[in-house]
Design a protein around this motif. Sequence first.
Motif, PDB file in Angstrom:
ATOM      1  N   LEU A   1       2.666  -3.858  -0.042  1.00 50.74           N
ATOM      2  CA  LEU A   1       2.984  -2.725  -0.745  1.00 50.74           C
ATOM      3  C   LEU A   1       1.625  -1.953  -0.913  1.00 50.74           C
ATOM      4  O   LEU A   1       0.892  -2.361  -1.615  1.00 50.74           O
ATOM      5  N   ALA A   2       1.854  -0.711  -0.583  1.00 50.31           N
ATOM      6  CA  ALA A   2       0.675   0.265  -0.783  1.00 50.31           C
ATOM      7  C   ALA A   2       1.439   1.249  -1.612  1.00 50.31           C
ATOM      8  O   ALA A   2       2.251   1.937  -1.442  1.00 50.31           O
ATOM      9  N   VAL A   3       0.691   1.409  -2.831  1.00 50.94           N
ATOM     10  CA  VAL A   3       1.055   2.709  -3.719  1.00 50.94           C
ATOM     11  C   VAL A   3       0.023   3.934  -3.180  1.00 50.94           C
ATOM     12  O   VAL A   3      -1.166   3.777  -3.440  1.00 50.94           O
ATOM     13  N   ALA A   4       0.757   5.080  -2.719  1.00 46.88           N
ATOM     14  CA  ALA A   4      -0.013   5.963  -2.334  1.00 46.88           C
ATOM     15  C   ALA A   4       0.551   7.197  -2.686  1.00 46.88           C
ATOM     16  O   ALA A   4       1.668   7.270  -2.664  1.00 46.88           O
ATOM     17  N   GLU A   5      -0.351   8.436  -2.690  1.00 47.49           N
ATOM     18  CA  GLU A   5       0.228   9.758  -3.032  1.00 47.49           C
ATOM     19  C   GLU A   5       1.076  10.009  -1.808  1.00 47.49           C
ATOM     20  O   GLU A   5       1.196   9.803  -0.573  1.00 47.49           O
TER      21      GLU A   5
END
Length: 192
Positions: free
Chosen positions: A136-140
């Motif tokens: 899981l990548a939290v990205a803009e």
Amino acid sequence: MSPAVNAAPREARCDDAPPGRFGRERTWAAAGLTPGTGLALSGSSGRCRETTTVPGLASRAEPAQAGRDLTRRDLTRRAGRRLDDVAAAEPERVTAWLGAPSAAPHSGESLRDPAGRVGTWLDSLGGAGAPGANFLAVAEAAVVRAAVVHGLRLPAEAFWRLDVAWLTLTEPSGRPGRWNVGLGRHLATPAG
């Protein structure tokens, strides 16, 4: 996963601040709704870092260099400024940046740069069954757009046509060269 919101994206403003009270409340409301993962990555913005503090993500969050926002290099010069204000002061530069995929007149990145950078990173994870496949990548929003442009082999011009809502999942599946993308699954109920 796109991060919790603060006023900056809604105001089209360059800002690295963490989410405000509303964004934090929505993030905690989404706790437990993120898919299980072996690895959680976070972009460098305050919004991304704070979003990873929800239960289940905090202990596994690692910075993702590929997931830095495309405006990061130019943020200090434009910090706190709205896109409309920058466009009024530098109309030719903003028009070129928004309209020409290879243009980088603001000393940041062109639209092609993040699509390549994020695409290389996404492909390095290898897809289903690969060691980094469950992450899981939290990205803009810009990083999410770049991943979709790369994964679906869209023209770079499509970048600005992709809307990414806050606290939503964009789920690539498949493998390098053959990605499918699930778009916009909400993790929190948007306020009306």
